[in-house]
Design an enzyme around this catalytic site. Structure first.
Site, PDB file in Angstrom:
ATOM      1  N   SER A 189      71.215 151.009 -22.557  1.00 36.74           N
ATOM      2  CA  SER A 189      70.204 151.801 -23.263  1.00 36.74           C
ATOM      3  C   SER A 189      70.690 152.216 -24.654  1.00 36.74           C
ATOM      4  CB  SER A 189      69.878 153.059 -22.449  1.00 36.74           C
ATOM      5  OG  SER A 189      69.133 153.966 -23.237  1.00 36.74           O
TER       6      SER A 189
ATOM      7  N   TYR B  49      65.330 151.646 -29.250  1.00 32.81           N
ATOM      8  CA  TYR B  49      64.090 152.358 -29.560  1.00 32.81           C
ATOM      9  C   TYR B  49      63.960 152.348 -31.076  1.00 32.81           C
ATOM     10  CZ  TYR B  49      63.471 154.469 -24.903  1.00 32.81           C
ATOM     11  OH  TYR B  49      63.245 154.686 -23.570  1.00 32.81           O
TER      12      TYR B  49
ATOM     13  N   THR C 150      62.117 148.491 -26.890  1.00 32.76           N
ATOM     14  CA  THR C 150      61.160 149.210 -26.033  1.00 32.76           C
ATOM     15  C   THR C 150      60.045 149.775 -26.899  1.00 32.76           C
ATOM     16  OG1 THR C 150      62.893 149.711 -24.451  1.00 32.76           O
ATOM     17  CG2 THR C 150      60.915 151.084 -24.346  1.00 32.76           C
TER      18      THR C 150
ATOM     19  N   LYS D 280      59.806 145.332 -24.560  1.00 30.86           N
ATOM     20  CA  LYS D 280      59.701 145.961 -23.233  1.00 30.86           C
ATOM     21  C   LYS D 280      58.588 147.014 -23.261  1.00 30.86           C
ATOM     22  CE  LYS D 280      62.419 148.706 -19.912  1.00 30.86           C
ATOM     23  NZ  LYS D 280      62.021 150.094 -20.088  1.00 30.86           N
TER      24      LYS D 280
ATOM     25  N   HIS E 155      57.446 151.537 -17.605  1.00 34.04           N
ATOM     26  CA  HIS E 155      58.565 152.460 -17.790  1.00 34.04           C
ATOM     27  C   HIS E 155      58.798 153.262 -16.499  1.00 34.04           C
ATOM     28  CE1 HIS E 155      60.617 153.823 -21.692  1.00 34.04           C
ATOM     29  NE2 HIS E 155      61.226 154.562 -20.800  1.00 34.04           N
TER      30      HIS E 155
HETATM   31  C1  FNR Z   1      64.434 154.916 -17.934  1.00 35.79           C
HETATM   32  N1  FNR Z   1      63.859 153.852 -18.627  1.00 35.79           N
HETATM   33  C2  FNR Z   1      64.283 153.572 -19.906  1.00 35.79           C
HETATM   34  N2  FNR Z   1      63.758 152.490 -20.577  1.00 35.79           N
HETATM   35  C3  FNR Z   1      64.206 152.171 -21.807  1.00 35.79           C
HETATM   36  O1  FNR Z   1      63.724 151.198 -22.377  1.00 35.79           O
HETATM   37  N3  FNR Z   1      65.190 152.910 -22.399  1.00 35.79           N
HETATM   38  C4  FNR Z   1      65.754 153.995 -21.797  1.00 35.79           C
HETATM   39  O2  FNR Z   1      66.645 154.633 -22.361  1.00 35.79           O
HETATM   40  C5  FNR Z   1      65.267 154.371 -20.526  1.00 35.79           C
HETATM   41  N4  FNR Z   1      65.750 155.465 -19.888  1.00 35.79           N
HETATM   42  C6  FNR Z   1      65.372 155.757 -18.599  1.00 35.79           C
HETATM   43  C7  FNR Z   1      65.931 156.847 -17.933  1.00 35.79           C
HETATM   44  C8  FNR Z   1      65.608 157.085 -16.603  1.00 35.79           C
HETATM   45  C9  FNR Z   1      66.238 158.254 -15.891  1.00 35.79           C
HETATM   46  C10 FNR Z   1      64.718 156.209 -15.922  1.00 35.79           C
HETATM   47  C11 FNR Z   1      64.401 156.414 -14.460  1.00 35.79           C
HETATM   48  C12 FNR Z   1      64.137 155.159 -16.581  1.00 35.79           C
HETATM   49  C13 FNR Z   1      62.895 152.955 -17.944  1.00 35.79           C
HETATM   50  C14 FNR Z   1      63.626 151.822 -17.240  1.00 35.79           C
HETATM   51  O3  FNR Z   1      64.224 150.933 -18.152  1.00 35.79           O
HETATM   52  C15 FNR Z   1      62.673 150.993 -16.355  1.00 35.79           C
HETATM   53  O4  FNR Z   1      61.590 150.547 -17.124  1.00 35.79           O
HETATM   54  C16 FNR Z   1      62.166 151.758 -15.145  1.00 35.79           C
HETATM   55  O5  FNR Z   1      63.163 152.583 -14.586  1.00 35.79           O
HETATM   56  C17 FNR Z   1      61.684 150.758 -14.105  1.00 35.79           C
HETATM   57  O6  FNR Z   1      61.127 151.390 -13.025  1.00 35.79           O
HETATM   58  P1  FNR Z   1      61.910 151.721 -11.660  1.00 35.79           P
HETATM   59  O7  FNR Z   1      62.764 150.524 -11.304  1.00 35.79           O
HETATM   60  O8  FNR Z   1      62.722 152.946 -11.941  1.00 35.79           O
HETATM   61  O9  FNR Z   1      60.802 151.963 -10.684  1.00 35.79           O
END
Ligand code: FNR
Length: 366
Positions: free
Chosen positions: A119, A142, A168, A239, A263
């Site tokens: 990330s 981002y 993203t 994404k 997300h």
């Molecule tokens: C995320 N997600 C996320 N996505 C991204 O592009 N950058 C990020 O920094 C983060 N940070 C983040 C923190 C936390 C605590 C969670 C739970 C999720 C989203 C992540 O990449 C992904 O899209 C989702 O978690 C997918 O869904 P599931 O597998 O959690 O159901």
């Protein structure tokens, strides 16, 4: 390959057999506010819940008696071979969940040969992961309001052998996550995003709107994407794409893949679940254009369904973080292993001996 976590994988306590078991256990390892940050989603959490229901409502049509000679789960993506189609989604601030944060995740990725997407909001520098992981690595960005800052990070990622960039695009503003707000979640002072340097917004005049004239002026646009694609030495995947017209525009812009994602339900509540829109995306995009999917994967059968409906690979987010919270690298590796083995058993029971054989004829259509 770092096999240290793998050795202990044979001595896992019996109550940790599924991702749901890890979810239950993880709650016991985190304080209420951190749990709300991990588990919470936007608004009434309809998207979060629908991400699971949507998978459950898809029924499989198995075939039998197929030969399994040379059976495997290998995929090819962006010119690289991967032993299986499970990628680790970018998850911010992983030291919240375990003191070793992204380092433990990278060790788990290495042990399970699961590509890790680091990330932009990582608490560990991208350089550090090279020392602990032999798994392929991608870097997630981002938009922070400056093309040059984005490109600098892309060059840094290239320098440290990251193989692709995930941009993203679905969170120009963070989701309104009620659980998290009720729990007064705040980042502790020692948890910092080492690669994120937000550009301060210009001072607003009285008649200007805080969101539209402030933060949204820093959000990326299609022009920025086209510019980055043109200048980036690494392939770029977008994404958070959910609208088929955006998928088409992404392709026309020259991005090298998309990640269909809501997300994990964290941004816009009632946004469609990726698995429900996936087959539409597959139909309108060239058959060899990479489509990855995340949001709601908790079972091997979910992975099978995503591939059958057109995904080239899947990302998991919370599932490996549950493992990380429970037992660091070992827990994260075990949660990936559970999904990988469930997926292999699904392939065996579906009668598909390699990924190329998985298609929508294995999905029951009313
Ligand atoms: C995320 N997600 C996320 N996505 C991204 O592009 N950058 C990020 O920094 C983060 N940070 C983040 C923190 C936390 C605590 C969670 C739970 C999720 C989203 C992540 O990449 C992904 O899209 C989702 O978690 C997918 O869904 P599931 O597998 O959690 O159901």
């Amino acid at each position: 390959m770092n096999t240290a976590p793998l050795a202990a994988l044979n001595h896992i306590p019996p109550h940790l057999q599924t991702i749901a078991d890890y979810q239950k256990q993880a709650k016991l390892h985190l304080d209420a506010a951190t749990w709300a940050n991990l588990e919470g989603a936007a608004g009434d959490e309809y998207s979060l819940n629908n991400n699971r229901t949507a998978f459950a409502n898809i029924q499989l049509l198995p075939r039998h008696l197929n030969s399994f000679k040379d059976a495997n789960t290998q995929i090819q993506l962006l010119g690289e071979h991967y032993p299986h189609p499970i990628f680790l989604a970018p998850v911010a601030y992983q030291q919240l969940f375990h003191p070793q944060g992204e380092i433990a995740t990278a060790q788990a990725a290495s042990a399970m040969q699961a590509p890790m997407i680091l990330s932009h909001l990582s608490t560990t520098p991208m350089a550090t992961l090279n020392q602990v992981s032999s798994a392929p690595k991608w870097f997630q960005l981002y938009s922070q309001g400056s093309r040059k800052a984005a490109l600098d990070l892309i060059f840094q990622a290239q320098h440290y052998a990251y193989q692709a960039i995930v941009l993203t695009v679905d969170a120009p503003h963070m989701g309104i996550r009620d659980q998290e707000r009720r729990a007064y979640f705040q980042l502790p002072a020692h948890i910092q995003a080492v690669h994120h340097h937000p550009v301060s917004t210009a001072t607003l005049k009285d008649n200007q709107h805080a969101l539209f004239d402030g933060l949204m002026q820093q959000a990326a646009t299609w022009e920025d994407i086209a510019w980055l694609v043109q200048h980036s030495p690494l392939p770029i995947l977008l994404k958070g794409i959910l609208h088929p017209a955006d998928a088409q525009q992404a392709y026309q812009c020259g991005v090298q893949g998309i990640i269909v994602s809501n997300h994990g339900g964290r941004v816009l509540d009632t946004a469609v679940s990726p698995i429900q829109i996936l087959s539409t995306m597959r139909k309108i995009l060239p058959h060899d254009f990479p489509i990855l999917l995340d949001s709601g994967i908790r079972r091997g059968t979910d992975i099978f369904k995503a591939l059958a409906l057109g995904a080239n690979a899947v990302l998991i987010g919370r599932p490996y973080i549950y493992g990380l919270a429970v037992a660091g690298a070992l827990g994260a590796a075990h949660s990936i292993k559970l999904l990988k083995e469930e997926f292999e058993v699904s392939m065996a029971l579906m009668g598909t001996s390699c990924i190329e054989q998985i298609n929508d004829s294995y999905i029951y259509q009313k």
